[in-house]
Design a protein around this motif. Sequence first.
Motif, PDB file in Angstrom:
ATOM      1  N   SER A 123       0.814  -1.187   0.169  1.00 34.74           N
ATOM      2  CA  SER A 123       0.041  -0.110  -0.188  1.00 34.74           C
ATOM      3  C   SER A 123       0.933   1.206  -0.090  1.00 34.74           C
ATOM      4  CB  SER A 123      -0.850   0.190   1.231  1.00 34.74           C
ATOM      5  OG  SER A 123      -0.106   0.076   2.495  1.00 34.74           O
ATOM      6  N   GLY A 124       0.060   2.480  -0.150  1.00 41.17           N
ATOM      7  CA  GLY A 124       1.090   3.650  -0.018  1.00 41.17           C
ATOM      8  C   GLY A 124       0.223   4.477   0.743  1.00 41.17           C
ATOM      9  N   THR A 125       1.070   5.634   1.082  1.00 36.51           N
ATOM     10  CA  THR A 125       0.609   7.014   1.945  1.00 36.51           C
ATOM     11  C   THR A 125       0.591   8.226   1.099  1.00 36.51           C
ATOM     12  OG1 THR A 125       1.399   5.915   3.883  1.00 36.51           O
ATOM     13  CG2 THR A 125       0.948   8.108   3.690  1.00 36.51           C
ATOM     14  N   PRO A 126      -0.477   8.646   0.690  1.00 39.98           N
ATOM     15  CA  PRO A 126      -0.381   9.904  -0.127  1.00 39.98           C
ATOM     16  C   PRO A 126       0.620  11.136   0.695  1.00 39.98           C
ATOM     17  CG  PRO A 126      -2.682   9.461   0.292  1.00 39.98           C
ATOM     18  CD  PRO A 126      -1.920   8.528   1.223  1.00 39.98           C
ATOM     19  N   VAL A 127       1.623  11.630  -0.171  1.00 38.85           N
ATOM     20  CA  VAL A 127       2.677  12.570   0.061  1.00 38.85           C
ATOM     21  C   VAL A 127       2.628  13.905  -0.609  1.00 38.85           C
ATOM     22  CG1 VAL A 127       3.884  10.861   1.436  1.00 38.85           C
ATOM     23  CG2 VAL A 127       4.285  11.517  -0.910  1.00 38.85           C
ATOM     24  N   ARG A 128       3.274  15.097  -0.043  1.00 40.18           N
ATOM     25  CA  ARG A 128       3.511  15.986  -0.935  1.00 40.18           C
ATOM     26  C   ARG A 128       4.771  15.867  -1.680  1.00 40.18           C
ATOM     27  NH1 ARG A 128       3.218  21.560   2.397  1.00 40.18           N
ATOM     28  NH2 ARG A 128       3.489  22.321   0.361  1.00 40.18           N
ATOM     29  N   GLY A 129       4.731  15.134  -2.946  1.00 38.49           N
ATOM     30  CA  GLY A 129       5.688  15.002  -3.897  1.00 38.49           C
ATOM     31  C   GLY A 129       6.789  14.224  -3.001  1.00 38.49           C
ATOM     32  N   LEU A 130       8.255  14.493  -3.408  1.00 36.21           N
ATOM     33  CA  LEU A 130       9.416  14.013  -3.067  1.00 36.21           C
ATOM     34  C   LEU A 130      10.027  14.531  -1.702  1.00 36.21           C
ATOM     35  CD1 LEU A 130      10.969  13.557  -6.348  1.00 36.21           C
ATOM     36  CD2 LEU A 130      10.228  11.806  -5.130  1.00 36.21           C
ATOM     37  N   ARG A 131       9.041  15.201  -0.844  1.00 35.68           N
ATOM     38  CA  ARG A 131       9.667  15.676   0.342  1.00 35.68           C
ATOM     39  C   ARG A 131      10.189  14.581   1.319  1.00 35.68           C
ATOM     40  NH1 ARG A 131       6.708  20.955   2.730  1.00 35.68           N
ATOM     41  NH2 ARG A 131       6.731  22.178   1.016  1.00 35.68           N
ATOM     42  N   GLY A 132      11.301  14.688   1.757  1.00 33.96           N
ATOM     43  CA  GLY A 132      11.926  13.467   2.446  1.00 33.96           C
ATOM     44  C   GLY A 132      12.732  12.725   2.044  1.00 33.96           C
ATOM     45  N   ALA A 133      12.815  12.749   0.714  1.00 32.05           N
ATOM     46  CA  ALA A 133      13.602  11.894  -0.282  1.00 32.05           C
ATOM     47  C   ALA A 133      15.191  12.372  -0.368  1.00 32.05           C
ATOM     48  CB  ALA A 133      13.314  11.997  -1.720  1.00 32.05           C
ATOM     49  N   GLY A 134      15.906  11.493   0.241  1.00 35.51           N
ATOM     50  CA  GLY A 134      17.493  11.786   0.428  1.00 35.51           C
ATOM     51  C   GLY A 134      17.742  13.186   1.045  1.00 35.51           C
ATOM     52  N   ASN A 135      18.532  13.819   0.634  1.00 38.72           N
ATOM     53  CA  ASN A 135      19.178  15.207   1.247  1.00 38.72           C
ATOM     54  C   ASN A 135      18.528  16.375   0.711  1.00 38.72           C
ATOM     55  OD1 ASN A 135      21.012  13.776   3.056  1.00 38.72           O
ATOM     56  ND2 ASN A 135      22.080  13.309   1.468  1.00 38.72           N
ATOM     57  N   LEU A 136      17.308  16.054  -0.200  1.00 37.42           N
ATOM     58  CA  LEU A 136      16.578  17.366  -0.617  1.00 37.42           C
ATOM     59  C   LEU A 136      15.850  18.088   0.374  1.00 37.42           C
ATOM     60  CD1 LEU A 136      14.684  15.413  -3.648  1.00 37.42           C
ATOM     61  CD2 LEU A 136      16.920  17.076  -3.851  1.00 37.42           C
ATOM     62  N   THR A 137      16.345  19.678   0.121  1.00 36.11           N
ATOM     63  CA  THR A 137      15.294  20.470   1.111  1.00 36.11           C
ATOM     64  C   THR A 137      13.890  20.127   0.556  1.00 36.11           C
ATOM     65  OG1 THR A 137      15.504  22.250  -0.408  1.00 36.11           O
ATOM     66  CG2 THR A 137      17.339  22.091   1.033  1.00 36.11           C
ATOM     67  N   ASP A 138      13.038  20.961   1.297  1.00 38.81           N
ATOM     68  CA  ASP A 138      11.438  20.816   0.996  1.00 38.81           C
ATOM     69  C   ASP A 138      11.230  21.611  -0.515  1.00 38.81           C
ATOM     70  OD1 ASP A 138      10.910  19.471   3.143  1.00 38.81           O
ATOM     71  OD2 ASP A 138       9.998  20.948   4.336  1.00 38.81           O
ATOM     72  N   ALA A 139      11.870  22.775  -0.701  1.00 35.66           N
ATOM     73  CA  ALA A 139      11.896  23.402  -1.713  1.00 35.66           C
ATOM     74  C   ALA A 139      12.476  22.923  -2.840  1.00 35.66           C
ATOM     75  CB  ALA A 139      12.509  24.963  -1.574  1.00 35.66           C
ATOM     76  N   GLU A 140      13.442  22.156  -2.678  1.00 34.44           N
ATOM     77  CA  GLU A 140      14.107  21.228  -3.886  1.00 34.44           C
ATOM     78  C   GLU A 140      13.233  20.244  -4.160  1.00 34.44           C
ATOM     79  OE1 GLU A 140      18.553  22.467  -2.500  1.00 34.44           O
ATOM     80  OE2 GLU A 140      17.874  20.287  -1.928  1.00 34.44           O
ATOM     81  N   ALA A 141      12.742  19.505  -3.319  1.00 33.39           N
ATOM     82  CA  ALA A 141      11.894  18.358  -3.592  1.00 33.39           C
ATOM     83  C   ALA A 141      10.624  18.880  -4.210  1.00 33.39           C
ATOM     84  CB  ALA A 141      11.394  17.812  -2.208  1.00 33.39           C
ATOM     85  N   ASP A 142       9.829  20.027  -3.868  1.00 32.86           N
ATOM     86  CA  ASP A 142       8.724  20.349  -4.663  1.00 32.86           C
ATOM     87  C   ASP A 142       9.128  20.683  -5.850  1.00 32.86           C
ATOM     88  OD1 ASP A 142       7.415  20.394  -1.985  1.00 32.86           O
ATOM     89  OD2 ASP A 142       7.177  22.266  -1.775  1.00 32.86           O
ATOM     90  N   ALA A 143      10.237  21.489  -6.321  1.00 33.43           N
ATOM     91  CA  ALA A 143      10.576  21.672  -7.596  1.00 33.43           C
ATOM     92  C   ALA A 143      10.676  20.645  -8.324  1.00 33.43           C
ATOM     93  CB  ALA A 143      11.605  22.607  -7.836  1.00 33.43           C
ATOM     94  N   LEU A 144      11.474  19.721  -7.910  1.00 32.55           N
ATOM     95  CA  LEU A 144      11.777  18.349  -8.480  1.00 32.55           C
ATOM     96  C   LEU A 144      10.499  17.656  -8.914  1.00 32.55           C
ATOM     97  CD1 LEU A 144      13.860  16.574 -10.039  1.00 32.55           C
ATOM     98  CD2 LEU A 144      14.090  15.689  -7.678  1.00 32.55           C
ATOM     99  N   SER A 145       9.867  17.350  -7.936  1.00 33.41           N
ATOM    100  CA  SER A 145       8.201  16.765  -7.801  1.00 33.41           C
ATOM    101  C   SER A 145       7.402  17.458  -9.042  1.00 33.41           C
ATOM    102  CB  SER A 145       7.373  16.838  -6.580  1.00 33.41           C
ATOM    103  OG  SER A 145       8.196  16.431  -5.517  1.00 33.41           O
ATOM    104  N   ALA A 146       7.392  18.796  -9.008  1.00 33.90           N
ATOM    105  CA  ALA A 146       6.570  19.377 -10.092  1.00 33.90           C
ATOM    106  C   ALA A 146       7.125  19.098 -11.593  1.00 33.90           C
ATOM    107  CB  ALA A 146       6.707  20.824  -9.873  1.00 33.90           C
ATOM    108  N   ALA A 147       8.525  19.088 -11.653  1.00 31.93           N
ATOM    109  CA  ALA A 147       9.052  18.809 -12.968  1.00 31.93           C
ATOM    110  C   ALA A 147       8.918  17.382 -13.503  1.00 31.93           C
ATOM    111  CB  ALA A 147      10.726  19.190 -12.668  1.00 31.93           C
TER     112      ALA A 147
END
Length: 362
Positions: A140-164
Motif C-alpha cells: 500500500s501507499g501513503t499520499p504525500v507532498r511529492g518527494l519531500r523527505g527523499a534523500g538530502n533534498l530540501t523541501d523547496a528542492e523536493a517540491d521543484a523536482l516533484s513538479a518537474a
Amino acid sequence: MNKILTAALLLSAGLLAGCSLTGPGELTLHEVLLYGGAQERLVWVYGNMGTGTQSSVKLGGTTVDLRAQVPDPLAVPGTLSVNGKAVYRLPTASLPPKLSVTRDTQGRFQIAMNEAGGSVYYTDGRTWTRLNETAGSGVSGTPVRGLRGAGNLTDAEADALSAALLNQGALAVAVLNETAVPDPPLTTEPAPREYRRTALYVLPGVPTVAATSGTAPNNPPAAGGRVTFTELASGNNASVTSPAVQVATTQGALAALYNLAYGRQTSAPPVPPLGGNATAVAIFLGQRATGGYGVRVTGASAQGGVLTLTVNLTAPGPGSITTQALTSPWTIVRVPGTYREVRVVDTQGRPFQLGPNSGQTR
C-alpha cells in the motif's frame, strides 16, 4: 628593455587578476543525481552576491557564470542562476536496472529492488504516494507532498523536482545510496561550505494491471446517461505507433488488445475476464519521442447506442524532466453493455484524433 619587461609583467599580472574567480559568499551546492529513465545531474548553487551582480566559480573544472536567479520551475529561494539557467545540468552515468514496480487497479503495488535503498515514491502524473514498503506484493501507499523527505533534498528542492516530474505519466522514484553511485562529487573552486547529494532512480511507464480480486461487471447501463467504467490496465510501451481506439466485446478480442498494449514488453499480465454483455475499449496515444505523455479515461456516458468516453491527455510541461526514450501511452477500460459506436473526446469535448490503426477488434 627592463622597462618594457616590467610593463609586460605588470600587464600579465593585471590580466591574471581579471581572470580570477569571484565566487559568492556562503557558497553552497545541492545536487540531485537522476538515473534510470532520466540521466541527469541537477545542481542548485546557493550563495550571497553581496553588492555585485556577477561572480564565477569552477564546477567540475569548468568556469561558470553566477548571477541573480531567473524565473524557472526549478528555481528555488536562495539559489543563483548558472550560465543563465536555474540549475547546472550535466549527464549522469548509466546504471543497470534498479527498480521494478507494477500497480493494480485497486491501488496496490508489486515492488522489487536489486539493491538496498531508501523510500520508493509513485506518481500517476497528478498526485504523489510514498510506498509503505520497498519490496513485496500487495504493498500500500501513503499520499504525500511529492518527494519531500527523499534523500538530502530540501523541501523547496523536493517540491521543484516533484513538479518537474509531473505530467510524465505513471512513474516511480527510488532513493539510492548517494555514496555508491558512479558519479563522484563535482570538484568546486572555491570550495563550498556545504555540499549535499541525493541520488534517485526514475522508473517511467509504471503499468497498471487488473486487480486479482473482483468480477467483471455485466449489468447493462440505463438507456442514457452516465456509465460506470473500470480501468483494466494502462502503460507507456504499446506496439501501436499511431493514435487509435480499439473495441473488444469477446474474451479473445480483449486478449488481442493486451497483445498490442504489452507488445514491447517481454511478458504481459493475465488477461482479466471481460464478462457477458460488456465492452472493453483500448485508447492508444501513438508513438511519442519522449516520456511525459499519457492518456486516462475520466468519464463515460451512453445515449442511443453510442458510448462516449472522456479522456484526459497529458504532455510534458515547461521545465519538465522528460525521459529520453520512445513511448507509446495507452489505457484499457471496461464498461457494461455493448454499443453500435464508441466515441472518444478530450476534456474540452474535442474528438480524439485517430490514426490508421483505429477500428473494431470485437
